[in-house]
Design an enzyme around this catalytic site. Structure first.
Site, PDB file in Angstrom:
ATOM      1  N   GLU A 100     -17.966  55.671  52.911  1.00 40.38           N
ATOM      2  CA  GLU A 100     -19.209  54.902  52.855  1.00 40.38           C
ATOM      3  C   GLU A 100     -18.906  53.410  52.778  1.00 40.38           C
ATOM      4  OE1 GLU A 100     -18.530  57.574  51.013  1.00 40.38           O
ATOM      5  OE2 GLU A 100     -19.919  59.022  51.907  1.00 40.38           O
ATOM      6  N   HIS A 139     -27.090  65.790  45.654  1.00 42.22           N
ATOM      7  CA  HIS A 139     -27.828  65.715  46.916  1.00 42.22           C
ATOM      8  C   HIS A 139     -29.320  65.515  46.670  1.00 42.22           C
ATOM      9  CE1 HIS A 139     -24.196  68.073  47.690  1.00 42.22           C
ATOM     10  NE2 HIS A 139     -24.229  67.612  48.920  1.00 42.22           N
TER      11      HIS A 139
END
Lengths: 411, 352
Positions: free
Chosen positions: B75, B144
């Site tokens: 990321e 998540h």
């Protein structure tokens, strides 16, 4: 059953400390002219030996030897020498100005001048460097960057092009191919790769050059940059300036013990060189090789420049507390300015007299620039940019909440 | 205000098609890849495969590998490369596979993208859009399901956006890509396929059956920093965004309260004018978000309402939020602030 002794933690320690001379044999030097120069389209894995050796051109007598000694115009070398001398004079004067409280902070590149300057002379207009705070030579070698403006940035005065927002030395010069210095370490390394990817996406011919110090290679952004550069075969030069010290921490703590920083590149599938960073000719030749490789779409090159941080980390640091006071005098790769001067004199392209004249002239130039910059104010005399400017450029347009806050401050 | 009022180029002749939020987001990227050759799209799994939520499906085939491509699982690398591309002049639209995974990119978002314009006085900018699916309701567990919007609103220089429906999603994403500031674009994944009212046991209603699922095929924008009044009302103002918008609507209906439901759409900078006008009218306010409560964006909303509407308030401002725990897996629906909890908050505000 095997009986094991108790485990113990290994913490690398430099050979030298205050009062104990450094044993620089850990540098594993090669002799000048002994390292081969492969073609620029070489396979990354085939550079393994180059990542552990040390590319050197100048020997102790100032002779240029071996395959990396290219036909280089003495005029370019004289320009490089003058830029290194100017940088050293500039640094010395600015450090004094900092001691006089005219600026809050300063960082010299003493002993490392050859790297930024010879590298800059191997790049082309339009290329973009993503520097750290020790590559002021990239700017000082250029004729289109005004020294007065640079000093105004250092003084945070009314003419500071960065409006007093950034620490001294955190310059930004897009037009001169010099990306805004963050102050956070390593972030620019992956950004350089992204910029290079953009050039490739657009089918351009420009390349990027990213910079990092030995200490900051321990940051994730370093490894990320190598991965991205390799994956996308980005047209980028990845420079690791190994000046042996990250503030008080020697390069062994960053992961340099028993290996080299260049070797990291080979492990990531990137052509890698380890080069004498105090050898102007070697820096120029290696930079040219990497630039040619990148511009020919053969991908990235990682270059470890072996050098020595001769001064303190910054104006806030005292290296006498953690390393021998005369360490630089014993550093086997010497002083880059003295070495290039020796070479130029040896080939009959320079003289002691010319050197003295150049020194005097450059000192006068820097002094005049400083005087002019100080006429626009210093941090000490309070001639700063307006506080109202603090609210600009947070967003492209001033949002309502910042307009209110500016009003609250009353500016 | 009505969403269509914000559309700068939508014409009466623009053809609308029923789209899911996924299709609307894809359409926005498609439109911008077509219009602006400086737009590039990349992230984990977004290339050949088209994204784990299928938001970029078909785009690589249409625009080629150099404009839509896969990225390594990094990321920090994805955002760092996007910042460098921005310095070059591209507009990168990157996907962080789940908002829960943005943390390794924090330095590049907070210290770099957000401040590049400021620190260089506009010499360099980072006109990047960082898309990330957020929120729970899909049994995603604690890695998540998070809603980290408050981490971004605390950073000066960022814009933070969270659409609640396909129409806004497309118009806001186009506006975000065109914006010269870095935009954090949070996509409530529970809303990808239908407007979710919080009754998780009920069958999913598809976007094709909802008015906000009708999306113009071409270019239009929904202005950043503009809220929409999802439902006008007189008794109570509800400030909410993302997954909680339709939950709030259901809760008001079930509680029989004439609530004015404001969908912030842009969380920061935000449309304070719409908020203040509504609270001054109703005199009561409930803030609803899915994220954890303490130091959540709701705290900022409560403070703003208090600063601007104190003398019009008839009751203390209520907050209905996720609990201050990690998002649990099996106990997801005890964590999620469903219609019952939201309605209870409304009732407290009405009694106060």
């Amino acid at each position: 059953m095997t009986r094991h002794q108790a485990l113990h933690l290994h913490v690398p320690e430099p050979t030298g400390r205050p009062g104990r001379e450094t044993d620089f044999s850990y540098l594993r030097l090669s002799r000048a002219g002994k390292i081969r120069r492969p073609p620029v389209d070489t396979q990354a894995l085939a550079t393994r030996d180059l990542a552990y050796g040390l590319v050197r051109v100048l020997d102790d007598e100032g002779r240029a030897l071996g395959p990396w000694a290219s036909q280089i115009d003495p005029q370019l070398l004289r320009r490089g020498l003058a830029a290194m001398m100017k940088t050293r004079i500039f640094d010395a004067r600015m450090l004094i100005a900092q001691r006089q409280k005219k600026m809050s902070f300063y960082m010299q590149c003493l002993g490392e001048e050859a790297i930024a300057i010879a590298h800059a002379l191997a790049l082309a207009p339009g290329d973009m460097c993503f520097p750290t705070y020790r590559q002021q030579g990239l700017l000082l070698v250029r004729e289109d960057v005004d020294m007065v403006e640079m000093i105004c940035q250092l003084l945070s005065n009314g003419r500071d092009p960065l409006k007093g927002r950034q620490l001294p030395v955190m310059y930004s010069y897009k037009r001169a191919g010099f990306f805004s210095i963050s102050g956070n370490l390593a972030t620019q390394f992956i950004q350089a790769v992204g910029w290079a990817m953009a050039s490739a996406i657009k089918g351009d011919t420009r390349i990027a050059s990213g910079w990092i110090g030995d200490g900051a290679t321990a940051e994730a952004d370093f490894d990320t940059a190598l991965t991205f550069a390799h994956v996308y075969r980005a047209p980028v030069i990845l420079n690791v300036v190994n000046n042996q010290w990250a503030i008080s921490t020697f390069q062994g703590i960053a992961g340099g013990e028993g290996t080299t920083f260049a070797a990291r590149g080979v492990g990531c599938g990137i052509a890698s060189l380890r080069v004498d960073g105090n050898d102007f000719l070697a820096v120029h030749a290696a930079s040219q090789w990497a630039a040619e490789r990148a511009r020919s779409n053969f991908g990235p090159t990682l270059i470890e420049w072996v050098t020595y941080r001769a001064g303190p980390h910054s104006s806030s640091d005292d290296p006498g507390k953690y390393r021998p006071a005369d360490d630089w005098a014993h550093f086997p790769l010497g002083d880059p300015i003295a070495r290039l001067k020796q070479h130029l004199i040896a080939i009959g392209a320079w003289s002691e007299k010319e050197n003295e004249e150049a020194q005097r002239e450059l000192e006068a130039q820097v002094a005049a620039a400083q005087k002019e910059a100080e006429s626009h104010g210093t941090l000490a005399d309070g001639h700063l940019r307006s506080a109202a400017e603090m609210f600009q450029d947070v967003y492209k347009e001033l949002p309502e909440h910042l307009r209110r806050q500016r009003q609250e401050l009353g500016v | 205000m009505d969403v269509t009022e914000q559309s700068s180029e939508t014409t009466a002749s623009a053809r609308c098609t029923p789209m899911t939020m996924i299709q609307a987001l894809r359409s926005a990227m498609d439109v911008m890849l077509e219009r602006d050759s400086n737009v590039v799209v990349f992230g984990q799994d977004v290339g050949y495969f088209g994204g784990v939520f299928r938001c970029t499906e078909g785009l690589q085939k249409k625009y080629g590998q150099s404009r839509v491509f896969d990225a390594p699982i990094s990321e920090g690398g994805i955002v760092g490369a996007a910042v460098g591309m921005g310095a070059y002049g591209l507009r990168a639209v990157v996907e962080i596979q789940f908002a829960d995974y943005f943390y390794p990119a924090s330095d590049q978002i907070v210290s770099e993208a957000a401040r590049l314009r400021y620190r260089s006085v506009g010499d360099f900018t980072a006109p990047i859009t960082i898309r990330m699916p957020c929120g729970g309701g899909i049994y995603g567990g604690q890695t998540h399901s998070q809603s980290p919007e408050a981490m971004f609103t605390h950073v000066c220089g960022l814009r933070t956006v969270m659409p609640s429906n396909p129409y806004d999603a497309k118009g806001l994403l186009i506006a975000a890509i065109e914006c010269d500031d870095p935009v954090i674009f949070l996509e409530p994944k529970r809303l990808y396929n239908g407007p979710f009212d919080g009754h998780h046991d009920s069958p999913v209603i598809p976007w094709s059956q909802h008015r906000l699922g009708a999306v113009p095929e071409g270019y239009y924008t929904v202005a950043l920093a503009s809220a929409s009044v999802l439902r006008p009302g007189s008794e109570l103002t509800v400030l909410t965004y993302g997954t909680m918008v339709f939950v709030a609507e259901a809760a008001a209906a079930e509680a029989g309260i004439d609530a004015e439901i404001i969908d912030l759409r842009s969380i920061w900078p935000l449309d304070l004018e719409t908020i203040v006008a509504s609270v001054r009218k109703t005199g009561r306010c409930v803030v609803v978000h899915e994220a954890t409560r303490t130091s959540g964006f709701g705290a900022e909303l409560v403070a703003l309402v208090q600063e601007h509407c104190f003398y019009q308030l008839e009751a203390p401002i209520e907050r209905v939020t996720g609990w201050d725990t990690p998002y649990p897996h099996a106990q997801e629906w005890a964590y999620f602030p469903g219609p019952e909890r939201v309605a209870a908050g409304f009732k407290r505000a009405m009694q106060g």
